[in-house]
Design a protein around this motif. Structure first.
Motif, PDB file in Angstrom:
ATOM      1  N   HIS A  75      30.076  45.029  53.789  1.00 41.87           N
ATOM      2  CA  HIS A  75      30.714  44.059  52.892  1.00 41.87           C
ATOM      3  C   HIS A  75      31.428  44.847  51.808  1.00 41.87           C
ATOM      4  N   LEU A  76      32.564  45.423  52.185  1.00 42.49           N
ATOM      5  CA  LEU A  76      33.285  46.293  51.255  1.00 42.49           C
ATOM      6  C   LEU A  76      34.022  45.495  50.189  1.00 42.49           C
ATOM      7  N   PRO A  77      33.913  45.934  48.950  1.00 45.85           N
ATOM      8  CA  PRO A  77      34.736  45.341  47.901  1.00 45.85           C
ATOM      9  C   PRO A  77      36.154  45.888  48.024  1.00 45.85           C
ATOM     10  N   THR A  78      37.096  45.231  47.394  1.00 40.92           N
ATOM     11  CA  THR A  78      38.470  45.742  47.382  1.00 40.92           C
ATOM     12  C   THR A  78      38.616  46.735  46.227  1.00 40.92           C
ATOM     13  N   ILE A  79      39.665  47.508  46.274  1.00 40.68           N
ATOM     14  CA  ILE A  79      39.941  48.440  45.186  1.00 40.68           C
ATOM     15  C   ILE A  79      40.174  47.668  43.889  1.00 40.68           C
ATOM     16  N   SER A  80      40.826  46.519  43.974  1.00 38.03           N
ATOM     17  CA  SER A  80      41.048  45.697  42.776  1.00 38.03           C
ATOM     18  C   SER A  80      39.724  45.220  42.178  1.00 38.03           C
ATOM     19  N   GLN A  81      38.797  44.832  43.027  1.00 34.61           N
ATOM     20  CA  GLN A  81      37.490  44.399  42.527  1.00 34.61           C
ATOM     21  C   GLN A  81      36.767  45.534  41.807  1.00 34.61           C
ATOM     22  N   ILE A  82      36.870  46.737  42.353  1.00 33.60           N
ATOM     23  CA  ILE A  82      36.219  47.886  41.718  1.00 33.60           C
ATOM     24  C   ILE A  82      36.908  48.221  40.395  1.00 33.60           C
ATOM     25  N   ASN A  83      38.233  48.162  40.365  1.00 34.33           N
ATOM     26  CA  ASN A  83      38.941  48.397  39.106  1.00 34.33           C
ATOM     27  C   ASN A  83      38.517  47.381  38.050  1.00 34.33           C
ATOM     28  N   LEU A  84      38.315  46.137  38.453  1.00 29.70           N
ATOM     29  CA  LEU A  84      37.855  45.099  37.526  1.00 29.70           C
ATOM     30  C   LEU A  84      36.462  45.415  36.996  1.00 29.70           C
ATOM     31  N   ARG A  85      35.572  45.849  37.872  1.00 24.76           N
ATOM     32  CA  ARG A  85      34.206  46.168  37.462  1.00 24.76           C
ATOM     33  C   ARG A  85      34.195  47.378  36.514  1.00 24.76           C
ATOM     34  N   ILE A  86      35.024  48.377  36.790  1.00 30.55           N
ATOM     35  CA  ILE A  86      35.099  49.535  35.891  1.00 30.55           C
ATOM     36  C   ILE A  86      35.641  49.098  34.534  1.00 30.55           C
ATOM     37  N   ALA A  87      36.648  48.246  34.547  1.00 26.68           N
ATOM     38  CA  ALA A  87      37.206  47.737  33.286  1.00 26.68           C
ATOM     39  C   ALA A  87      36.140  46.969  32.506  1.00 26.68           C
TER      40      ALA A  87
ATOM     41  N   GLN B 244      34.936  51.058  25.245  1.00 25.05           N
ATOM     42  CA  GLN B 244      35.973  52.021  25.627  1.00 25.05           C
ATOM     43  C   GLN B 244      37.217  51.210  25.985  1.00 25.05           C
ATOM     44  N   TYR B 245      37.910  50.740  24.959  1.00 27.54           N
ATOM     45  CA  TYR B 245      38.981  49.784  25.137  1.00 27.54           C
ATOM     46  C   TYR B 245      40.175  50.338  25.908  1.00 27.54           C
ATOM     47  N   GLN B 246      40.578  51.555  25.631  1.00 34.19           N
ATOM     48  CA  GLN B 246      41.717  52.142  26.354  1.00 34.19           C
ATOM     49  C   GLN B 246      41.383  52.346  27.816  1.00 34.19           C
ATOM     50  N   GLU B 247      40.168  52.812  28.091  1.00 35.10           N
ATOM     51  CA  GLU B 247      39.716  53.008  29.472  1.00 35.10           C
ATOM     52  C   GLU B 247      39.715  51.661  30.215  1.00 35.10           C
ATOM     53  N   SER B 248      39.203  50.641  29.560  1.00 32.63           N
ATOM     54  CA  SER B 248      39.160  49.305  30.146  1.00 32.63           C
ATOM     55  C   SER B 248      40.569  48.813  30.477  1.00 32.63           C
ATOM     56  N   TYR B 249      41.477  48.953  29.533  1.00 36.06           N
ATOM     57  CA  TYR B 249      42.862  48.509  29.726  1.00 36.06           C
ATOM     58  C   TYR B 249      43.531  49.282  30.865  1.00 36.06           C
ATOM     59  N   LYS B 250      43.236  50.571  30.957  1.00 33.65           N
ATOM     60  CA  LYS B 250      43.812  51.420  32.009  1.00 33.65           C
ATOM     61  C   LYS B 250      43.436  50.883  33.397  1.00 33.65           C
ATOM     62  N   TYR B 251      42.191  50.481  33.564  1.00 38.19           N
ATOM     63  CA  TYR B 251      41.756  49.978  34.870  1.00 38.19           C
ATOM     64  C   TYR B 251      42.252  48.557  35.134  1.00 38.19           C
ATOM     65  N   ILE B 252      42.402  47.755  34.092  1.00 41.94           N
ATOM     66  CA  ILE B 252      42.980  46.416  34.265  1.00 41.94           C
ATOM     67  C   ILE B 252      44.415  46.543  34.774  1.00 41.94           C
ATOM     68  N   GLN B 253      45.151  47.518  34.253  1.00 43.02           N
ATOM     69  CA  GLN B 253      46.542  47.727  34.662  1.00 43.02           C
ATOM     70  C   GLN B 253      46.663  48.152  36.126  1.00 43.02           C
ATOM     71  N   LYS B 254      45.616  48.728  36.680  1.00 39.75           N
ATOM     72  CA  LYS B 254      45.647  49.193  38.077  1.00 39.75           C
ATOM     73  C   LYS B 254      45.429  48.059  39.078  1.00 39.75           C
TER      74      LYS B 254
ATOM     75  N   SER C 101      46.442  43.458  43.374  1.00 40.94           N
ATOM     76  CA  SER C 101      46.306  42.381  44.357  1.00 40.94           C
ATOM     77  C   SER C 101      45.648  41.148  43.748  1.00 40.94           C
ATOM     78  N   LYS C 102      45.882  40.028  44.386  1.00 43.17           N
ATOM     79  CA  LYS C 102      45.310  38.747  43.966  1.00 43.17           C
ATOM     80  C   LYS C 102      43.808  38.759  44.234  1.00 43.17           C
ATOM     81  N   MET C 103      43.055  38.189  43.309  1.00 45.89           N
ATOM     82  CA  MET C 103      41.609  38.107  43.450  1.00 45.89           C
ATOM     83  C   MET C 103      41.183  36.647  43.381  1.00 45.89           C
ATOM     84  N   SER C 104      39.883  36.426  43.471  1.00 48.64           N
ATOM     85  CA  SER C 104      39.374  35.058  43.384  1.00 48.64           C
ATOM     86  C   SER C 104      39.610  34.523  41.971  1.00 48.64           C
ATOM     87  N   LEU C 105      39.541  33.221  41.817  1.00 46.98           N
ATOM     88  CA  LEU C 105      39.780  32.599  40.516  1.00 46.98           C
ATOM     89  C   LEU C 105      38.834  33.128  39.440  1.00 46.98           C
ATOM     90  N   PRO C 106      37.517  33.207  39.698  1.00 49.51           N
ATOM     91  CA  PRO C 106      36.636  33.761  38.649  1.00 49.51           C
ATOM     92  C   PRO C 106      36.992  35.210  38.276  1.00 49.51           C
TER      93      PRO C 106
END
Length: 108
Positions: A59-71, A79-89, A92-97
């Motif tokens: 049950h692999l997560p997507t790269i976008s899901q992992i970027n969201l979790r890191i953010a 770590q606001y800059q780090e969080s923003y950096k991963y949000i920018q990455k 792809s479209k994700m689920s509504l939540p």
């Protein structure tokens, strides 16, 4: 066998569920470390036959899901800059939540 089978597993999904458990338990630094390992592994197999095979058995997560979790974990650690950096990455479209969480994190 019982004490080591999971520890020596190379499954990405197991590491992901472990990282989620750390995050939900408030151990965000450990969760972030695990998420970054997962991101590295997913990036390495992206677009290859191995990714297709793993998606069948894991049950692999997507790269976008992992970027969201890191953010999210970076934000939790202030770590606001780090969080923003991963949000920018996230491209792809994700689920509504997940989209709502992305917007919430981006607004911080």
């Amino acid at each position: 066998f019982i004490n080591t089978w999971l520890k020596n597993s190379d499954r990405i999904d197991t590491l992901y569920f472990q990282a989620l458990a750390f995050e939900k338990s408030g151990v965000v630094a450990e969760a972030e470390t695990s998420y970054k390992k997962i991101l590295e592994k997913l990036t390495e197999i992206s677009g290859r036959q191995e990714e297709k095979e793993r998606r069948v058995y894991e049950h692999l997560p997507t790269i976008s899901q992992i970027n969201l979790r890191i953010a999210a974990t970076a934000l939790e650690q202030k770590q606001y800059q780090e969080s923003y950096k991963y949000i920018q990455k996230i491209k792809s479209k994700m689920s509504l939540p997940e989209e709502i969480e992305k917007i919430r994190i981006g607004a911080m």
